[in-house]
Design a protein around this motif. Sequence first.
Motif, PDB file in Angstrom:
ATOM      1  N   PRO A 431      74.905  31.474  -1.957  1.00 59.56           N
ATOM      2  CA  PRO A 431      74.552  32.084  -0.628  1.00 59.56           C
ATOM      3  C   PRO A 431      73.442  31.106  -0.230  1.00 59.56           C
ATOM      4  CG  PRO A 431      75.005  33.849  -2.303  1.00 59.56           C
ATOM      5  CD  PRO A 431      75.000  32.679  -3.136  1.00 59.56           C
ATOM      6  N   ALA A 432      72.449  30.664  -1.004  1.00 58.02           N
ATOM      7  CA  ALA A 432      71.324  30.253  -0.568  1.00 58.02           C
ATOM      8  C   ALA A 432      71.796  28.654  -0.152  1.00 58.02           C
ATOM      9  CB  ALA A 432      70.235  30.030  -1.600  1.00 58.02           C
ATOM     10  N   ALA A 433      72.791  28.246  -0.354  1.00 58.68           N
ATOM     11  CA  ALA A 433      73.293  26.818  -0.134  1.00 58.68           C
ATOM     12  C   ALA A 433      74.047  26.708   1.349  1.00 58.68           C
ATOM     13  CB  ALA A 433      73.934  26.120  -1.100  1.00 58.68           C
ATOM     14  N   GLN A 434      74.139  27.776   1.941  1.00 56.35           N
ATOM     15  CA  GLN A 434      75.019  27.836   3.155  1.00 56.35           C
ATOM     16  C   GLN A 434      74.063  27.252   4.373  1.00 56.35           C
ATOM     17  OE1 GLN A 434      76.303  31.758   3.506  1.00 56.35           O
ATOM     18  NE2 GLN A 434      77.790  31.873   1.802  1.00 56.35           N
ATOM     19  N   VAL A 435      74.607  26.516   5.213  1.00 54.93           N
ATOM     20  CA  VAL A 435      73.962  26.106   6.149  1.00 54.93           C
ATOM     21  C   VAL A 435      74.729  25.972   7.496  1.00 54.93           C
ATOM     22  CG1 VAL A 435      72.612  24.470   4.722  1.00 54.93           C
ATOM     23  CG2 VAL A 435      74.767  23.676   5.793  1.00 54.93           C
ATOM     24  N   VAL A 436      74.073  25.681   8.602  1.00 49.88           N
ATOM     25  CA  VAL A 436      74.608  25.749   9.876  1.00 49.88           C
ATOM     26  C   VAL A 436      74.532  24.493  10.729  1.00 49.88           C
ATOM     27  CG1 VAL A 436      74.919  26.607  12.210  1.00 49.88           C
ATOM     28  CG2 VAL A 436      74.839  28.026  10.079  1.00 49.88           C
ATOM     29  N   LEU A 437      75.393  23.754  11.203  1.00 50.67           N
ATOM     30  CA  LEU A 437      75.286  22.470  11.967  1.00 50.67           C
ATOM     31  C   LEU A 437      75.720  22.838  13.421  1.00 50.67           C
ATOM     32  CD1 LEU A 437      77.026  19.436  10.189  1.00 50.67           C
ATOM     33  CD2 LEU A 437      74.416  19.865  10.447  1.00 50.67           C
ATOM     34  N   ILE A 438      74.921  22.249  14.455  1.00 53.36           N
ATOM     35  CA  ILE A 438      75.189  22.402  15.725  1.00 53.36           C
ATOM     36  C   ILE A 438      75.135  21.137  16.586  1.00 53.36           C
ATOM     37  CG2 ILE A 438      74.349  24.862  15.688  1.00 53.36           C
ATOM     38  CD1 ILE A 438      71.892  23.863  17.241  1.00 53.36           C
ATOM     39  N   SER A 439      75.641  21.065  17.775  1.00 55.13           N
ATOM     40  CA  SER A 439      75.725  20.053  18.619  1.00 55.13           C
ATOM     41  C   SER A 439      74.489  20.079  19.296  1.00 55.13           C
ATOM     42  CB  SER A 439      77.057  19.679  19.124  1.00 55.13           C
ATOM     43  OG  SER A 439      77.382  20.835  20.009  1.00 55.13           O
ATOM     44  N   ALA A 440      74.593  19.215  20.306  1.00 51.06           N
ATOM     45  CA  ALA A 440      73.531  19.206  21.346  1.00 51.06           C
ATOM     46  C   ALA A 440      73.794  20.238  22.269  1.00 51.06           C
ATOM     47  CB  ALA A 440      73.246  17.578  21.984  1.00 51.06           C
ATOM     48  N   SER A 441      74.772  20.562  22.422  1.00 47.32           N
ATOM     49  CA  SER A 441      75.300  21.734  23.282  1.00 47.32           C
ATOM     50  C   SER A 441      75.253  23.169  22.883  1.00 47.32           C
ATOM     51  CB  SER A 441      76.618  21.560  24.040  1.00 47.32           C
ATOM     52  OG  SER A 441      77.675  21.463  23.000  1.00 47.32           O
ATOM     53  N   THR A 454      84.166  18.322  15.046  1.00 47.35           N
ATOM     54  CA  THR A 454      84.492  18.529  16.388  1.00 47.35           C
ATOM     55  C   THR A 454      83.209  18.091  17.261  1.00 47.35           C
ATOM     56  OG1 THR A 454      83.248  20.592  15.935  1.00 47.35           O
ATOM     57  CG2 THR A 454      85.482  20.641  15.477  1.00 47.35           C
ATOM     58  N   ASP A 455      82.198  17.650  16.982  1.00 42.61           N
ATOM     59  CA  ASP A 455      81.032  17.082  17.581  1.00 42.61           C
ATOM     60  C   ASP A 455      80.013  16.215  16.826  1.00 42.61           C
ATOM     61  OD1 ASP A 455      79.755  16.212  19.973  1.00 42.61           O
ATOM     62  OD2 ASP A 455      79.948  18.492  20.757  1.00 42.61           O
ATOM     63  N   SER A 456      79.283  15.694  17.504  1.00 44.24           N
ATOM     64  CA  SER A 456      78.103  14.921  16.658  1.00 44.24           C
ATOM     65  C   SER A 456      77.175  16.058  16.285  1.00 44.24           C
ATOM     66  CB  SER A 456      77.469  13.745  17.527  1.00 44.24           C
ATOM     67  OG  SER A 456      78.112  12.930  17.902  1.00 44.24           O
ATOM     68  N   ARG A 465      64.577  27.855   8.127  1.00 43.35           N
ATOM     69  CA  ARG A 465      64.232  26.333   8.301  1.00 43.35           C
ATOM     70  C   ARG A 465      65.140  25.801   9.255  1.00 43.35           C
ATOM     71  NH1 ARG A 465      63.541  24.915   2.254  1.00 43.35           N
ATOM     72  NH2 ARG A 465      65.288  26.557   2.165  1.00 43.35           N
ATOM     73  N   ARG A 466      64.668  24.915  10.045  1.00 44.42           N
ATOM     74  CA  ARG A 466      65.403  24.190  11.055  1.00 44.42           C
ATOM     75  C   ARG A 466      64.964  22.795  11.128  1.00 44.42           C
ATOM     76  NH1 ARG A 466      67.479  28.275  10.876  1.00 44.42           N
ATOM     77  NH2 ARG A 466      67.514  29.771  12.564  1.00 44.42           N
ATOM     78  N   TYR A 467      66.053  21.811  11.091  1.00 42.39           N
ATOM     79  CA  TYR A 467      65.877  20.334  11.064  1.00 42.39           C
ATOM     80  C   TYR A 467      66.716  19.625  12.342  1.00 42.39           C
ATOM     81  CZ  TYR A 467      64.540  21.614   6.458  1.00 42.39           C
ATOM     82  OH  TYR A 467      63.972  22.298   5.297  1.00 42.39           O
ATOM     83  N   LEU A 468      65.987  18.719  12.881  1.00 45.72           N
ATOM     84  CA  LEU A 468      66.670  17.886  13.672  1.00 45.72           C
ATOM     85  C   LEU A 468      67.303  16.665  13.060  1.00 45.72           C
ATOM     86  CD1 LEU A 468      64.045  17.472  16.663  1.00 45.72           C
ATOM     87  CD2 LEU A 468      66.099  18.786  16.415  1.00 45.72           C
ATOM     88  N   VAL A 469      68.682  16.476  13.375  1.00 42.21           N
ATOM     89  CA  VAL A 469      69.527  15.513  12.711  1.00 42.21           C
ATOM     90  C   VAL A 469      69.191  14.184  13.231  1.00 42.21           C
ATOM     91  CG1 VAL A 469      71.782  14.633  12.043  1.00 42.21           C
ATOM     92  CG2 VAL A 469      71.320  17.074  11.828  1.00 42.21           C
ATOM     93  N   THR A 470      68.834  13.286  12.356  1.00 39.23           N
ATOM     94  CA  THR A 470      68.392  11.811  12.747  1.00 39.23           C
ATOM     95  C   THR A 470      69.530  10.968  12.475  1.00 39.23           C
ATOM     96  OG1 THR A 470      67.181  11.366  10.784  1.00 39.23           O
ATOM     97  CG2 THR A 470      65.867  12.519  12.633  1.00 39.23           C
ATOM     98  N   ALA A 471      70.266  11.109  11.626  1.00 40.27           N
ATOM     99  CA  ALA A 471      71.310  10.272  11.012  1.00 40.27           C
ATOM    100  C   ALA A 471      72.567  11.121  10.065  1.00 40.27           C
ATOM    101  CB  ALA A 471      70.966   9.022  10.218  1.00 40.27           C
ATOM    102  N   TRP A 472      73.671  10.487  10.328  1.00 42.48           N
ATOM    103  CA  TRP A 472      74.815  11.230   9.466  1.00 42.48           C
ATOM    104  C   TRP A 472      75.723  10.215   9.336  1.00 42.48           C
ATOM    105  CZ3 TRP A 472      79.511  11.686  11.734  1.00 42.48           C
ATOM    106  CH2 TRP A 472      79.575  11.584  13.418  1.00 42.48           C
TER     107      TRP A 472
END
Length: 535
Positions: A431-441, A454-456, A465-472
């Motif tokens: 459970p601790a490894a579950q994360v969420v990815l969101i797009s700019a919208s 489905t989106d970048s 914790r929150r992180y801004l994606v700089t590369a993928w």
Amino acid sequence: MALWFPDWPVQAVRLSRDDPAPADDPLAIAEHHRIRACGLSARRRGVRRGMKVRQARAVCPDLEVIDADPERDARIFEGIIASLGEVASSVEVLRPGLVIIAADAAARYHGSEEVAAQLLIDAASRTGVDIITGVADEVTTAVIATRVAGGGVVRSGASTSFLERQPLGVLVAEEALGCDEQVVRTLGDLGITTLGELAAISVGSMATRFGQAGLRCHAIATARQSRRVAPPINTANWEISHIPEEPITRVDAAAFRARALAVQLHARLAEAGVVCQVLRVTADFTDGTTSSRVWRTSEPLTEGATADRVRWQLDGWLTARGVVEDTDGGITALWLTPLECVPPEMASDGLWDTGTSHRAVARQVIERVQSTLGITAVLQPVPAGGRGVAERIVLVPYGEQPDPVRRPGGKWLGRLPSPLPARLGGGINHPAAQVVLISASGTRVTVTAEVRLTDSPYALGWGPRRYLVTAWAGPWPVDDRWWDSSGQRYARLQVVGRAVSGTGTTWDAGAEPESEPRAWLLIWLKGRWRIEAIY
């Protein structure tokens, strides 16, 4: 002068039997389910040191396998040492099966080194036991000489020219040389094949790259060993003695006394801040005779190692004398005399400590646990072949090797490219490894049936914790074990991000990154993102 008795554990078994088996019967000694030593007949049939016992029996079905017993090896070897003592006075034991003798002293007494060597060989000769001699200016060079072309004499001053032609592997062919096997293997990987090439490396480079273990190898290659056989006692008096109330006649009583004396000796050495590498054991007997033996080790003696050697020695003396009663040759006095003591940093734990001595202690503890609870009681992680991250590390019993099919160097099509993550996550179902990815919208980023995002990705949330994606990079589809019902389909994605100050459920588009970047290996499985590993 070094005298080497090849395959001594095997020969000790044969000599200990009242009715020895024929010499052509294959015999091997095993320790922790692997072949430790084997006789000539077994080698001719394909048995080799390091083989698993079941593999050795597969290539040689009539192989007789005996458990390793250092006490037996030392007890039987005592008879040979006593015979050598009748020819030369300065006999020093490196291990059961290998001794060194001051060749110059023996040569002066008997007329020449050749005559002395022949007399020593005659004195130590036993039926079916081979003896190989090597003579050189240094102890280590003489030991190496026994391993090369059936032994021989390295003329005075020619040690360097002799050593420069020897292959690098001779450093680990004999355990008494005390060379770290991993260091020697690394040197070979770097293209060094002979001791001459090793000697050409500067001392500073060896110390910087390999520490004390590298300096040990370099000193042997350059013939810089200056120790003498049976050196004089230091001025400090660290001798330990004991006079029992009753003569010691039983091996178990001797073992108990050996342990107590070892504790006293090492307490005194620890107080003085030194370690012992050459130890003399001396005993008086009820018949008025005195026996003495010198033991040398490549690494500092530990309390347990000292107790073992004293126990082996007393066992050998009592057995050789056939002691059965208190008045029949029992031990009336016992001394432990450290002949060569040095500061710990000069032994193995200096500024450039490689941990060799600590690994030896750890190995002894682990082997004791395995002998009590079974070989699978202690597991160690080793690199293996595979496509994913978790597959690259497997747990095998300590001392064992992984399945050769899973060797790291094999070709695994579709494997995750380098660099690999530094740490595994909590597992794809944790459970601790579950994360969420969101797009700019602000919409969630998922993976389609065509294995496309489905989106970048714009931001990543992992718990609070929150992180801004700089590369993928990715995603990469995986159809794991498609031929089996347990197989799964999923996709991997690499993401790099920087932490931001926001810790709520909403995202602040104007938040500034506040830390060094981090990277994750994500896995899309069953409609959710999970952290498989962290870079």
